[in-house]
Each structure stands twice: as structure tokens, then as C-alpha cells.
Write a protein that holds these residues in place. Structure first.
Motif, short mmCIF file in Angstrom:
data_model
loop_
_atom_site.label_atom_id
_atom_site.label_comp_id
_atom_site.label_asym_id
_atom_site.label_seq_id
_atom_site.Cartn_x
_atom_site.Cartn_y
_atom_site.Cartn_z
N ARG A 59 -8.90 -4.85 -8.75
CA ARG A 59 -7.54 -5.31 -8.48
C ARG A 59 -6.78 -4.35 -7.57
O ARG A 59 -5.91 -4.76 -6.80
CB ARG A 59 -6.78 -5.50 -9.79
N ARG A 62 -6.87 -5.00 -3.63
CA ARG A 62 -6.24 -6.16 -3.01
C ARG A 62 -5.31 -5.72 -1.87
O ARG A 62 -4.70 -4.65 -1.93
CB ARG A 62 -5.45 -6.96 -4.03
N ALA A 64 -2.09 -5.63 0.70
CA ALA A 64 -0.64 -5.63 0.45
C ALA A 64 -0.07 -7.02 0.66
O ALA A 64 -0.59 -7.83 1.44
CB ALA A 64 0.04 -4.63 1.37
N SER A 65 1.00 -7.32 -0.06
CA SER A 65 1.66 -8.61 0.03
C SER A 65 3.17 -8.38 0.19
O SER A 65 3.65 -7.26 0.02
CB SER A 65 1.37 -9.44 -1.23
N GLU A 67 5.47 -9.12 -1.79
CA GLU A 67 6.01 -8.63 -3.05
C GLU A 67 5.56 -7.20 -3.34
O GLU A 67 6.24 -6.46 -4.07
CB GLU A 67 5.58 -9.54 -4.20
N HIS A 68 4.42 -6.81 -2.82
CA HIS A 68 3.88 -5.45 -3.02
C HIS A 68 3.49 -4.89 -1.65
O HIS A 68 2.32 -4.84 -1.29
CB HIS A 68 2.67 -5.47 -3.95
N PRO A 69 4.49 -4.48 -0.86
CA PRO A 69 4.20 -4.01 0.50
C PRO A 69 3.36 -2.73 0.53
O PRO A 69 2.74 -2.44 1.55
CB PRO A 69 5.59 -3.78 1.09
N PHE A 70 3.32 -1.99 -0.55
CA PHE A 70 2.52 -0.76 -0.59
C PHE A 70 1.16 -0.97 -1.24
O PHE A 70 0.44 -0.01 -1.54
CB PHE A 70 3.29 0.34 -1.34
N GLY A 71 0.82 -2.23 -1.48
CA GLY A 71 -0.48 -2.53 -2.05
C GLY A 71 -0.49 -2.46 -3.57
O GLY A 71 0.55 -2.36 -4.23
N TYR A 72 -1.70 -2.52 -4.13
CA TYR A 72 -1.88 -2.56 -5.58
C TYR A 72 -2.67 -1.34 -6.09
O TYR A 72 -3.24 -1.38 -7.18
CB TYR A 72 -2.63 -3.83 -5.98
N ARG A 74 -1.89 1.38 -7.41
CA ARG A 74 -1.50 2.02 -8.66
C ARG A 74 -1.97 1.27 -9.91
O ARG A 74 -1.86 1.80 -11.02
CB ARG A 74 0.03 2.19 -8.71
N GLU A 75 -2.49 0.07 -9.72
CA GLU A 75 -2.95 -0.68 -10.89
C GLU A 75 -4.12 0.01 -11.57
O GLU A 75 -4.32 -0.14 -12.78
CB GLU A 75 -3.34 -2.10 -10.49
#
Length: 231
Positions: A59, A62, A64-65, A67-72, A74-75
Motif C-alpha cells: 500500500r 501507491r 500520489a493522489s 487527496e494524498h499529494p505526498f503519497g502513501y 507513511r502507511e
């Protein structure tokens, strides 16, 4: 390279823990050893932890989007945190529950399969050692000249420190489990070893009888006739 190394270490730990969990459950159903049940649940929890780490790593990759311009990215830390909670709650608390129950009602491992837990624990130590070795090798690729403590505290890739500490804790726990199971009875004596409850009681009776015999033998002179016979 670092991500691939972390995935390799996780897969190696997952394969080892799944194999160990199956063997421990088989040993438990053959012997009804509480140590085997606690170890089996712990290995099953470890396997679930590795799955969570794999999911978190996937995850985190993934794109960047809006809603999450810095990517995911940190998940992966969130999943590593969940793993730490599972390690404590499922593995540790269940082992404490089983230990308390056997302290209240201790009994030795009986039956023809008394040797199965010992064989399974030795095999588990070997499998965990290979998993631990894989984690060390993969960590060395990114650790550089840092000490192990510094690497674990400052690693940007949480999977490797988690696997390292998990494997190390599993090895220590397996050694304790092997010691506990091996002291329940001797290989060539159907009675429990002195480490067991029955053995401790037998030793206590022998000790008391010995003290009485020594006290009687030390009584001399006229007082000797006043000493009642040892029964």
C-alpha cells in the motif's frame, strides 16, 4: 534495493513461522503441552504480522493522489505499529495466560509422544535462526557502518527492524520453551524430573527424612535414650 531486501526478509520470516506454527499445533494435539499451544499461537500471530507488513509495504507504493499529494509511504509505519500491538496482545498475553494456568495446575507431559515437543522446538529454533540470518543479511545491505541499536532506532524502512526484533524475541522464547518442556520429565524415567511438582515433593520428603536421621544419629549419651525412634 532496500525495499526488495525488506520484502525478502518478510517472506523468509513468513515461511518459517507458518511451518513452525503447523508443527507446533501438531505437537500440541499429540501431547496437550501448554508450551506447545502458547508457542503455536505465538507463531500464528507472527505469521499474521508478516502478512500485515507485506500489505503495508504494498500500500505504501501507491502513487500520489489529489487527496494524498505526498503519497502513501507513511502507511508502512502504521502497519508496523499494528504489528507491535499484535505481538504484545496475541502472543505475549496468551503465553502469560497459559503460564498462569499451569502454575495453578502443573502436570508433566505424558504418553508415547513426550519427545515430539522437544523435536519441534529444536526444529523451530533452526528455522527461526535461518529467518534471523536472512534479516541480518538484508539489514547489512542498508545498515552501513551504523551500530545495530542506531540502525533499529533510525531505520527509514520499518520492516527490517521489526523482523530483526521479532526473530530475536522468538529465538529467546523458543530457548525458554525448550528448557521448560525438557524439565517436565527425564527421557528414561516415567516420573517427572525434580524440576516438576512431583519431583520437588519427593525431594522434600527425602530431605526431611535425612534431617531426622542426622538428628537422631547426633544424639549421644543418656539423652540418646530419650530420642524417639525415627518413623
Amino acid at each position: 534495493m532496500a525495499a526488495n531486501g525488506g520484502t525478502k526478509a518478510i517472506v523468509a520470516a513468513l515461511a518459517a513461522n507458518l511451518t513452525i506454527a503447523v508443527l507446533k499445533f501438531v505437537a500440541y494435539f499429540l501431547t496437550f503441552s501448554s508450551s506447545m499451544l502458547a508457542e503455536a499461537i505465538h507463531s500464528l500471530a507472527d505469521s499474521g504480522n508478516q502478512v500485515l507488513l507485506l500489505v503495508g509495504g504494498k500500500r505504501a507504493k501507491r502513487a500520489a493522489s489529489p487527496e494524498h499529494p505526498f503519497g502513501y509511504g507513511r502507511e508502512r509505519y502504521i502497519y508496523a505499529f499494528i504489528v507491535s500491538i499484535v505481538l504484545f496482545s496475541v502472543g505475549g498475553l496468551f503465553a502469560l495466560y497459559e503460564a498462569w494456568g499451569k502454575l495453578q495446575h502443573p502436570h508433566a507431559i505424558e504418553g508415547a509422544f513426550w519427545w515430539v515437543p522437544l523435536a519441534v522446538l529444536i526444529g523451530a529454533i533452526i528455522a527461526e535462526s535461518f529467518s534471523f540470518r536472512t534479516a541480518i543479511i538484508e539489514s547489512n545491505h542498508v545498515r552501513g557502518k551504523q551500530s545495530w541499536v542506531t540502525f533499529i532506532r533510525s531505520a527509514k524502512q520499518p520492516e527490517l527492524p521489526v523482523i530483526l526484533l521479532e526473530d530475536l524475541g522468538a529465538l529467546v522464547g523458543l530457548v525458554f520453551a525448550l528448557f521448560g518442556v525438557s524439565t517436565t520429565h527425564p527421557p528414561q524415567d516415567p516420573a517427572p524430573w525434580p524440576g516438576g511438582t512431583a519431583g520437588r515433593r519427593q525431594n522434600q520428603h527425602r530431605f526431611v527424612r535425612g534431617r531426622r536421621t542426622v538428628a537422631a544419629s547426633r544424639a549421644t549419651g543418656p539423652a540418646a535414650s530419650c530420642v524417639p525412634p525415627v518413623r
